[in-house]
Design a protein around this motif. Structure first.
Motif, PDB file in Angstrom:
ATOM      1  N   ASP A 261       0.838  -1.208   0.000  1.00 48.67           N
ATOM      2  CA  ASP A 261       0.000   0.000   0.000  1.00 48.67           C
ATOM      3  C   ASP A 261       0.870   1.255   0.000  1.00 48.67           C
ATOM      4  O   ASP A 261       0.582   2.229  -0.703  1.00 48.67           O
ATOM      5  N   LEU A 262       1.942   1.227   0.786  1.00 48.63           N
ATOM      6  CA  LEU A 262       2.861   2.367   0.814  1.00 48.63           C
ATOM      7  C   LEU A 262       3.507   2.578  -0.553  1.00 48.63           C
ATOM      8  O   LEU A 262       3.674   3.716  -1.003  1.00 48.63           O
ATOM      9  N   ALA A 263       3.861   1.460  -1.203  1.00 49.06           N
ATOM     10  CA  ALA A 263       4.465   1.546  -2.534  1.00 49.06           C
ATOM     11  C   ALA A 263       3.493   2.190  -3.516  1.00 49.06           C
ATOM     12  O   ALA A 263       3.882   3.014  -4.355  1.00 49.06           O
ATOM     13  N   TYR A 264       2.214   1.839  -3.400  1.00 54.55           N
ATOM     14  CA  TYR A 264       1.211   2.431  -4.288  1.00 54.55           C
ATOM     15  C   TYR A 264       1.096   3.933  -4.037  1.00 54.55           C
ATOM     16  O   TYR A 264       1.048   4.738  -4.969  1.00 54.55           O
ATOM     17  N   ASN A 265       1.068   4.309  -2.796  1.00 55.84           N
ATOM     18  CA  ASN A 265       0.960   5.735  -2.461  1.00 55.84           C
ATOM     19  C   ASN A 265       2.182   6.521  -2.924  1.00 55.84           C
ATOM     20  O   ASN A 265       2.103   7.727  -3.157  1.00 55.84           O
ATOM     21  N   ASN A 266       3.327   5.817  -3.044  1.00 52.39           N
ATOM     22  CA  ASN A 266       4.568   6.459  -3.496  1.00 52.39           C
ATOM     23  C   ASN A 266       4.856   6.193  -4.976  1.00 52.39           C
ATOM     24  O   ASN A 266       5.972   6.425  -5.445  1.00 52.39           O
ATOM     25  N   ARG A 267       3.864   5.708  -5.703  1.00 49.83           N
ATOM     26  CA  ARG A 267       4.122   5.209  -7.062  1.00 49.83           C
ATOM     27  C   ARG A 267       4.653   6.275  -8.014  1.00 49.83           C
ATOM     28  O   ARG A 267       5.281   5.959  -9.019  1.00 49.83           O
ATOM     29  N   PHE A 268       4.370   7.545  -7.732  1.00 47.45           N
ATOM     30  CA  PHE A 268       4.857   8.602  -8.609  1.00 47.45           C
ATOM     31  C   PHE A 268       6.195   9.168  -8.146  1.00 47.45           C
ATOM     32  O   PHE A 268       6.742  10.075  -8.780  1.00 47.45           O
ATOM     33  N   LYS A 269       6.756   8.626  -7.056  1.00 51.71           N
ATOM     34  CA  LYS A 269       8.023   9.127  -6.529  1.00 51.71           C
ATOM     35  C   LYS A 269       9.137   8.101  -6.701  1.00 51.71           C
ATOM     36  O   LYS A 269       8.883   6.900  -6.746  1.00 51.71           O
ATOM     37  N   LEU A 270      10.356   8.582  -6.766  1.00 47.32           N
ATOM     38  CA  LEU A 270      11.537   7.727  -6.698  1.00 47.32           C
ATOM     39  C   LEU A 270      12.289   8.138  -5.441  1.00 47.32           C
ATOM     40  O   LEU A 270      12.909   9.211  -5.399  1.00 47.32           O
TER      41      LEU A 270
ATOM     42  N   GLY B 244       7.291  22.822  -7.910  1.00 47.96           N
ATOM     43  CA  GLY B 244       8.439  22.503  -8.746  1.00 47.96           C
ATOM     44  C   GLY B 244       8.315  21.217  -9.515  1.00 47.96           C
ATOM     45  O   GLY B 244       9.322  20.582  -9.837  1.00 47.96           O
ATOM     46  N   TYR B 245       7.082  20.762  -9.818  1.00 46.97           N
ATOM     47  CA  TYR B 245       6.848  19.591 -10.662  1.00 46.97           C
ATOM     48  C   TYR B 245       7.420  18.312 -10.067  1.00 46.97           C
ATOM     49  O   TYR B 245       7.951  17.457 -10.761  1.00 46.97           O
ATOM     50  N   LYS B 246       7.302  18.184  -8.745  1.00 48.90           N
ATOM     51  CA  LYS B 246       7.788  16.989  -8.050  1.00 48.90           C
ATOM     52  C   LYS B 246       6.638  16.130  -7.546  1.00 48.90           C
ATOM     53  O   LYS B 246       6.850  15.129  -6.882  1.00 48.90           O
ATOM     54  N   THR B 247       5.407  16.559  -7.847  1.00 52.64           N
ATOM     55  CA  THR B 247       4.199  15.818  -7.508  1.00 52.64           C
ATOM     56  C   THR B 247       3.258  15.893  -8.719  1.00 52.64           C
ATOM     57  O   THR B 247       3.428  16.751  -9.586  1.00 52.64           O
ATOM     58  N   PRO B 248       2.262  15.004  -8.799  1.00 49.70           N
ATOM     59  CA  PRO B 248       1.376  15.015  -9.972  1.00 49.70           C
ATOM     60  C   PRO B 248       0.637  16.333 -10.185  1.00 49.70           C
ATOM     61  O   PRO B 248       0.302  16.676 -11.314  1.00 49.70           O
ATOM     62  N   LEU B 249       0.346  17.034  -9.110  1.00 52.88           N
ATOM     63  CA  LEU B 249      -0.347  18.322  -9.212  1.00 52.88           C
ATOM     64  C   LEU B 249       0.472  19.408  -8.510  1.00 52.88           C
ATOM     65  O   LEU B 249       1.231  19.106  -7.588  1.00 52.88           O
ATOM     66  N   GLU B 250       0.281  20.641  -8.948  1.00 52.63           N
ATOM     67  CA  GLU B 250       0.996  21.765  -8.338  1.00 52.63           C
ATOM     68  C   GLU B 250       0.097  22.496  -7.346  1.00 52.63           C
ATOM     69  O   GLU B 250      -1.137  22.528  -7.489  1.00 52.63           O
TER      70      GLU B 250
END
Length: 767
Positions: free
Chosen positions: A433-442, A639-645
């Motif tokens: 579940d945590l991985a899913y919540n972080n799916r847009f992050k590295l 700064g474009y580090k999340t899906p929305l600003e």
């Protein structure tokens, strides 16, 4: 030596090194049974992916970090690998424990499959031999392998300040051999601190299980157990083997002797708690002699179920200072030190939760007493060298003084309450579940633009070597086999030439190129100074227009008046636009909704409708308060580090509201939607809605034609369409973007998530 270290090195030098982790783990189904599925195809060939491969079994993953100069970087990359893998496991979980889950009999354990090449055949045959020799169930034990070497500058400085009685290679080897010998002597402490395998499932090796007591359904242990993985029930050679660590040559000779006497078939079969690693792993023994020791591999560390990546950052930090202790600590001359060290390991592994007696140089000493003695020495090193690990050492001390603070005690209590399988499955589900919540992050690269993170993540998953060249510029290199590509901000690649980029930057040039290809664009005028613009203001007052800088991106400086505007507001819009460029365009406003088409190569890979920044009323809060709450969403950032600003209540928003008789203190009615600007860019707080499967092909063809007209391979096409469902609807291309963000298509606010990074790797010819 401590005094020498203090005089020669800074804290920063001492804490730097080369740190890597290999973390093994079983894939299991939702019931906790060993997976019968093959290794996920998405990870590519097992022998070619430098990050994600298999160990003994097809169901046994191995996650491998590169070598980093800090333990923190290693820790974060390990967690990132976990997230990447977890997201690709369909109806499966990564087992968070070193000892196996529910496993079948040996004949049904899927041995890792490899390609039909010679190397693949050898790898398969080796595993088949291990199955016959040791049994498959013990082969499924997984662990953490910690790879380490000192910063080369440390060794060089130590050599320069020595009497230079040997050459540099031998001096360096002697340093690592001393650390190795001391690691073997004191490994019992790391096993105690990091051990977490005090329970086994009933399906594990029968000879081990029958010696234990059932503590909950299907769960077996014995009083005081700490690490079965490091015990006689763990993965070890048939007989105890003690290589020589007096020199590299003697080490190699002793291993060759073990092979000659048929105790083992190759150096890979020596299951020592530590291994000397060479520059050339394919000819390890020869390379050790000719090149010296490259790094050390610690193999005594259990997977920590309470940590997603399998080991905590604090434990990695502790091992770092522990390494300095191993280097500095004087060695005992006790002759049977290897046999004694193994005996201490077995005592700790099977009864370490008790205050057991260990043997130090032939004399009995309590675990707690000896552990505190070691930690006191570690603390002196930390204090003298000002490493800053006081809190970590204190945390470690508490574990030595109270076994209830250990990971192994905590996991056994959890198993007693939930059962072996359920306890670990619940943990695995939480991590997924945590991985899913972080799916847009590295993880570890959150400071980069999100599009860059997504491309890096996709590359790592597919085994493409990924290197960050310039962090501040989001510049990376991608390498596979002999092919290398340099990419900036995810979509600036070698596939687009410089003049194409310049043409897309210049909106006047873009319009003229598109007009020559008979593509509809809005009519308009351009001005090089505000005086000329104001002089013609009567031509633009009370008419549907768009005022924007000539060379702009991300919607900055744009004002849109679909119903026309007063002379005062048009003047304000010109003033805003001229802040961003020396040339400003005035264009007709095209009716309809705006859609962003992402074109890669000769196809549209994503289409979004972007809803302008807005506030939804509750009848109580003002626009200012509603936006403050909306900005707290984890999907929104800067700064474009999340899906929305995040939404800015800036002068453009203020002007837009003023034109409608509103301000930031207005309280919208319940469910009333108040837009804060006309332009719908995600960069200005807009919401993204995926329309890729809904837009007719005719408009997709227009987008591709527009991209090809300007010579772009990766292009964001902004198109206004009056009625997207009508193929004959009026449309207009309002902008082409040379550096389109991919995260808005990859993770839209509403709709299907698109694999855009895959499309970029495809056009770069990596897949």
């Amino acid at each position: 030596m401590l005094k020498t270290m203090k005089n020669l090195f800074t804290k920063q030098e001492l804490l730097k090194g080369n740190f890597g982790v290999e973390r093994e783990g079983l894939r299991v189904d939702p019931k906790g049974k060993l997976s019968e599925k093959p290794h996920p195809v998405i990870f590519g060939y097992k022998m070619c992916n430098p990050y994600i491969t298999t160990d003994f079994s097809e169901s046994q993953l191995e996650l491998i970090t590169p070598a980093f100069s800090s333990t923190k970087e290693t820790y974060k990359f390990l967690n990132a690998l976990y997230d990447i893998v977890s997201m690709e496991l369909e109806d499966e979980y990564l087992w968070p424990q070193s000892m196996p889950a529910i496993i079948p009999e040996d004949k049904d354990i899927p041995i890792a499959e490899f390609c039909g090449c010679e190397e693949g055949k050898i790898a398969r045959e080796y595993r088949e031999e291990l199955l016959l020799k040791y049994g498959g169930k013990k082969q499924l034990i997984s662990g953490i392998h910690y790879n380490f070497s000192f910063n080369e500058n440390i060794i060089k400085k130590l050599y320069e300040n020595s009497n230079k009685s040997s050459d540099y290679k031998d001096f360096k080897d002697d340093i690592y051999l001393k650390v190795t010998r001391n690691y073997l002597r004191y490994r019992w402490l790391l096993i105690y601190l990091l051990g977490c395998t005090s329970v086994v499932h009933e399906s594990y090796n029968e000879d081990c299980v029958k010696q234990l007591d059932e503590i909950s359904k299907g769960s077996f242990s014995n009083e005081g157990a700490l690490s079965y993985r490091n015990s006689e029930c763990g993965y070890k050679n048939k007989i105890d083997l003690f290589p020589s660590y007096d020199s590299v040559e003697e080490y190699v000779n002793s291993i060759n002797k073990f092979i000659d006497e048929d105790f083992i078939d190759s150096h890979k079969e020596l299951y020592a708690p530590i291994r000397l690693k060479a520059k050339d792993p394919k000819s390890l023994l020869k390379s050790l002699v000719s090149d010296g020791i490259n790094y050390l591999e610690y193999r005594s560390i259990d997977i920590n179920p309470f940590e997603k990546g399998g080991i905590t950052l604090n434990d990695l930090h502790f091992i770092n200072v522990f390494n300095l202790f191993l280097l500095i600590e004087d060695e005992s001359s006790y002759e049977n030190w290897q046999q004694e060290a193994l005996n201490n390991q077995n005592i700790i592994a099977t009864r370490g939760q008790h205050d057991v007696e260990l043997i130090k140089d032939g004399k009995s000493i309590s675990k707690v007493q000896w552990g505190l003695e070691i930690l006191n020495k570690v603390k002196v090193i930390n204090d003298e060298l000002q490493l800053g690990y006081e809190d970590i050492i204190e945390e470690t001390r508490k574990r030595v003084e109270d076994y209830k603070e250990t990971y192994t005690y905590k996991i056994i209590e959890k198993v007693k309450e939930e059962g072996y399988i359920n306890a670990h499955l619940n943990i695995a589900k939480k991590y997924k579940d945590l991985a899913y919540n972080n799916r847009f992050k590295l993880e570890g690269y959150e400071d980069l633009e999100l599009s860059t993170q997504i491309l890096m993540k996709e590359s790592i998953k597919r085994g493409i070597k990924t290197e960050l060249i310039d962090r501040s510029d989001n510049f990376i290199s991608l390498t596979k086999d002999d092919k290398i590509e340099y990419v900036k901000q995810a979509t600036k690649t070698s596939k687009d030439n410089y003049v194409t980029v310049l043409a897309m930057e210049n909106k006047v040039v873009t319009k003229k190129i598109l007009q020559k290809s008979n593509i509809r664009v809005p009519d308009g005028s351009e001005f090089d100074n505000i005086e000329d613009a104001i002089s013609e203001i009567d031509n633009f007052t009370n008419k549907p227009i768009v005022i924007k800088p000539k060379s702009t991106n991300f919607g900055t400086g744009i004002s849109i008046f679909p119903q026309g505007a007063s002379e005062e507001d048009v003047t304000s819009a010109f003033e805003i636009a001229f802040k961003y460029d020396t040339t400003v365009l005035v264009e007709e406003f095209i009716n309809g909704k705006e859609y962003r088409f992402l074109v890669i190569g000769d196809k549209v890979v994503g289409i979004l409708h972007r809803v302008p920044a807005n506030a939804v009323g509750d009848g109580v809060k003002s626009i200012r308060e509603l936006i403050e709450i909306k900005n707290q969403s984890p999907l929104r950032g800067k700064g474009y580090k999340t899906p929305l600003e995040k939404i800015d209540l800036d002068e453009n928003a203020a002007l837009f509201l003023k034109h409608r008789g509103l301000d930031f203190d207005y309280i919208p009615k319940k469910d009333e939607v108040v837009y804060l600007r006309e332009n719908s860019n995600i960069s200005t707080g807009g919401d993204s809605i995926d329309y890729t499967d809904d837009i007719p092909q005719i408009f997709k063809d227009i987008a591709v034609k527009s991209s090809q007209a300007i010579g772009a391979n990766i292009c964001g096409v902004d198109m206004m369409i009056d009625d997207y469902a009508n193929e004959n609807s009026e449309y207009g291309i309002i902008e082409l973007n040379f550096n389109p963000a991919i995260h808005i298509h990859s993770y839209p606010y509403i709709g299907t998530e698109r694999e855009i990074a895959k499309e970029i790797l495809d056009i770069l010819e990596f897949i």
